[in-house]
Design a protein around this motif. Structure first.
Motif, PDB file in Angstrom:
ATOM      1  N   ALA A  90      -9.092   7.619  -9.084  1.00  0.00           N
ATOM      2  CA  ALA A  90      -9.578   6.846 -10.230  1.00  0.00           C
ATOM      3  C   ALA A  90     -10.818   7.473 -10.852  1.00  0.00           C
ATOM      4  O   ALA A  90     -11.431   6.891 -11.741  1.00  0.00           O
ATOM      5  N   GLY A  91     -11.177   8.663 -10.376  1.00  0.00           N
ATOM      6  CA  GLY A  91     -12.271   9.402 -10.992  1.00  0.00           C
ATOM      7  C   GLY A  91     -13.647   9.159 -10.418  1.00  0.00           C
ATOM      8  O   GLY A  91     -14.638   9.679 -10.935  1.00  0.00           O
ATOM      9  N   LEU A  92     -13.750   8.393  -9.343  1.00  0.00           N
ATOM     10  CA  LEU A  92     -15.045   8.179  -8.710  1.00  0.00           C
ATOM     11  C   LEU A  92     -15.346   9.342  -7.773  1.00  0.00           C
ATOM     12  O   LEU A  92     -14.423   9.948  -7.218  1.00  0.00           O
ATOM     13  N   VAL A  93     -16.611   9.649  -7.613  1.00  0.00           N
ATOM     14  CA  VAL A  93     -17.015  10.737  -6.724  1.00  0.00           C
ATOM     15  C   VAL A  93     -18.006  10.205  -5.693  1.00  0.00           C
ATOM     16  O   VAL A  93     -18.782   9.283  -5.962  1.00  0.00           O
ATOM     17  N   GLU A  94     -17.952  10.801  -4.527  1.00  0.00           N
ATOM     18  CA  GLU A  94     -18.884  10.427  -3.466  1.00  0.00           C
ATOM     19  C   GLU A  94     -20.304  10.798  -3.883  1.00  0.00           C
ATOM     20  O   GLU A  94     -20.553  11.925  -4.315  1.00  0.00           O
ATOM     21  N   VAL A  95     -21.231   9.830  -3.725  1.00  0.00           N
ATOM     22  CA  VAL A  95     -22.633  10.108  -4.070  1.00  0.00           C
ATOM     23  C   VAL A  95     -23.550  10.026  -2.856  1.00  0.00           C
ATOM     24  O   VAL A  95     -24.629  10.612  -2.859  1.00  0.00           O
ATOM     25  N   ARG A  96     -23.135   9.285  -1.819  1.00  0.00           N
ATOM     26  CA  ARG A  96     -23.945   9.257  -0.601  1.00  0.00           C
ATOM     27  C   ARG A  96     -23.202   8.573   0.535  1.00  0.00           C
ATOM     28  O   ARG A  96     -22.243   7.841   0.334  1.00  0.00           O
ATOM     29  N   ARG A  97     -23.736   8.828   1.735  1.00  0.00           N
ATOM     30  CA  ARG A  97     -23.219   8.195   2.946  1.00  0.00           C
ATOM     31  C   ARG A  97     -24.372   7.501   3.637  1.00  0.00           C
ATOM     32  O   ARG A  97     -25.472   8.026   3.700  1.00  0.00           O
ATOM     33  N   ARG A 147       0.826  -1.208   0.000  1.00  0.00           N
ATOM     34  CA  ARG A 147       0.000   0.000   0.000  1.00  0.00           C
ATOM     35  C   ARG A 147       0.862   1.260   0.000  1.00  0.00           C
ATOM     36  O   ARG A 147       2.005   1.240   0.421  1.00  0.00           O
ATOM     37  N   GLY A 148       0.271   2.345  -0.475  1.00  0.00           N
ATOM     38  CA  GLY A 148       0.939   3.636  -0.435  1.00  0.00           C
ATOM     39  C   GLY A 148       1.888   3.904  -1.586  1.00  0.00           C
ATOM     40  O   GLY A 148       2.649   4.874  -1.549  1.00  0.00           O
ATOM     41  N   HIS A 149       1.838   3.069  -2.630  1.00  0.00           N
ATOM     42  CA  HIS A 149       2.725   3.242  -3.780  1.00  0.00           C
ATOM     43  C   HIS A 149       1.963   3.479  -5.078  1.00  0.00           C
ATOM     44  O   HIS A 149       2.547   3.418  -6.158  1.00  0.00           O
ATOM     45  N   GLY A 150       0.659   3.689  -4.975  1.00  0.00           N
ATOM     46  CA  GLY A 150      -0.141   3.951  -6.167  1.00  0.00           C
ATOM     47  C   GLY A 150      -0.596   2.715  -6.918  1.00  0.00           C
ATOM     48  O   GLY A 150      -1.235   2.831  -7.975  1.00  0.00           O
ATOM     49  N   LEU A 151      -0.283   1.534  -6.408  1.00  0.00           N
ATOM     50  CA  LEU A 151      -0.664   0.303  -7.116  1.00  0.00           C
ATOM     51  C   LEU A 151      -2.171   0.082  -7.121  1.00  0.00           C
ATOM     52  O   LEU A 151      -2.731  -0.372  -8.122  1.00  0.00           O
ATOM     53  N   ALA A 152      -2.840   0.403  -6.023  1.00  0.00           N
ATOM     54  CA  ALA A 152      -4.294   0.224  -5.964  1.00  0.00           C
ATOM     55  C   ALA A 152      -4.978   1.153  -6.956  1.00  0.00           C
ATOM     56  O   ALA A 152      -5.896   0.735  -7.681  1.00  0.00           O
ATOM     57  N   ILE A 163     -19.405   5.027   2.698  1.00  0.00           N
ATOM     58  CA  ILE A 163     -19.500   6.027   1.631  1.00  0.00           C
ATOM     59  C   ILE A 163     -19.579   5.280   0.303  1.00  0.00           C
ATOM     60  O   ILE A 163     -18.786   4.372   0.044  1.00  0.00           O
ATOM     61  N   ARG A 164     -20.523   5.691  -0.535  1.00  0.00           N
ATOM     62  CA  ARG A 164     -20.646   5.121  -1.876  1.00  0.00           C
ATOM     63  C   ARG A 164     -20.047   6.104  -2.877  1.00  0.00           C
ATOM     64  O   ARG A 164     -20.346   7.289  -2.857  1.00  0.00           O
ATOM     65  N   PHE A 165     -19.205   5.559  -3.750  1.00  0.00           N
ATOM     66  CA  PHE A 165     -18.577   6.319  -4.826  1.00  0.00           C
ATOM     67  C   PHE A 165     -19.058   5.762  -6.162  1.00  0.00           C
ATOM     68  O   PHE A 165     -19.258   4.552  -6.283  1.00  0.00           O
ATOM     69  N   GLU A 166     -19.188   6.642  -7.156  1.00  0.00           N
ATOM     70  CA  GLU A 166     -19.587   6.211  -8.493  1.00  0.00           C
ATOM     71  C   GLU A 166     -18.808   6.980  -9.540  1.00  0.00           C
ATOM     72  O   GLU A 166     -18.287   8.054  -9.274  1.00  0.00           O
ATOM     73  N   SER A 222      -8.407   4.366   1.025  1.00  0.00           N
ATOM     74  CA  SER A 222      -9.308   3.838   0.001  1.00  0.00           C
ATOM     75  C   SER A 222     -10.101   4.959  -0.658  1.00  0.00           C
ATOM     76  O   SER A 222     -10.317   4.948  -1.878  1.00  0.00           O
ATOM     77  N   ARG A 223     -10.514   5.906   0.118  1.00  0.00           N
ATOM     78  CA  ARG A 223     -11.242   7.056  -0.445  1.00  0.00           C
ATOM     79  C   ARG A 223     -10.375   7.792  -1.456  1.00  0.00           C
ATOM     80  O   ARG A 223     -10.842   8.164  -2.540  1.00  0.00           O
ATOM     81  N   ARG A 224      -9.086   7.973  -1.141  1.00  0.00           N
ATOM     82  CA  ARG A 224      -8.167   8.646  -2.073  1.00  0.00           C
ATOM     83  C   ARG A 224      -7.990   7.834  -3.351  1.00  0.00           C
ATOM     84  O   ARG A 224      -7.936   8.392  -4.450  1.00  0.00           O
ATOM     85  N   VAL A 225      -7.884   6.513  -3.224  1.00  0.00           N
ATOM     86  CA  VAL A 225      -7.743   5.655  -4.406  1.00  0.00           C
ATOM     87  C   VAL A 225      -8.943   5.849  -5.319  1.00  0.00           C
ATOM     88  O   VAL A 225      -8.800   6.053  -6.534  1.00  0.00           O
TER      89      VAL A 225
END
Length: 166
Positions: free
Chosen positions: A140-147, A98-103, A152-155, A133-136
């Protein structure tokens, strides 16, 4: 169907491979990181191991680091796109990877792969306190849509007119 980037390779996990990973029956060429599988990955692997029909594209993948060839995690879709073209996915890496941008690289590659095979939207959930995980997901272009409580759900739209998930 294997997906490759410059630093990772996503390799499909068959039921047979999942059984071997769960049993920790490593064979020549498997090259699993000593921390793999990690606890969160085991439930997914057990479901794959028991499955009789795995989707050839929207299934589970081993995340293999290109630099040393070690399997360092997993990424999986929760099935093919639904009626609206949405796929849900999850991922995880062993702590030392983790922490190397692989995810982020794995998620981007998986979303491009999903879009190529007909997915129009991607979704993932993470715990509110899982900042990495939120940063990953955001990278990757996902945005928070609800909690919903601690989740937290991202889409992200994967439509061609929106552009590739880079």
């Amino acid at each position: 169907m294997t997906v490759e980037t410059s630093r990772i390779r996503l390799e499909p996990i068959t039921a047979e491979l999942a059984r071997s990973i769960v049993a920790r029956d490593e064979r020549p060429g498997d090259a699993w990181h000593p921390e793999y599988p990690f606890a969160d990955e085991l439930d997914v692997l057990r479901r794959v191991a028991e499955s009789t029909e795995l989707h050839p594209v929207f299934g589970a993948y081993l995340v293999r680091r290109s630099s040393d060839g070690l399997a360092v995690g997993g990424l999986g879709f929760f099935g093919p796109p639904d009626e609206q073209g949405e796929v849900e996915f999850g991922y995880g890496l062993v702590p030392s990877a983790r922490g190397h941008g692989l995810a982020t690289e794995a998620v981007r590659a998986a979303l491009t792969h999903a879009a190529t095979h007909g997915a129009r939207r991607a979704a993932a959930e993470t715990e509110i306190g899982n900042h990495a995980s939120r940063r990953v997901l955001e990278k990757a272009g996902l945005v928070e849509v609800r909690r919903d409580g601690d989740i937290i759900r991202f889409e992200r739209d994967l439509s061609p007119e929106v552009g590739s998930p880079t």
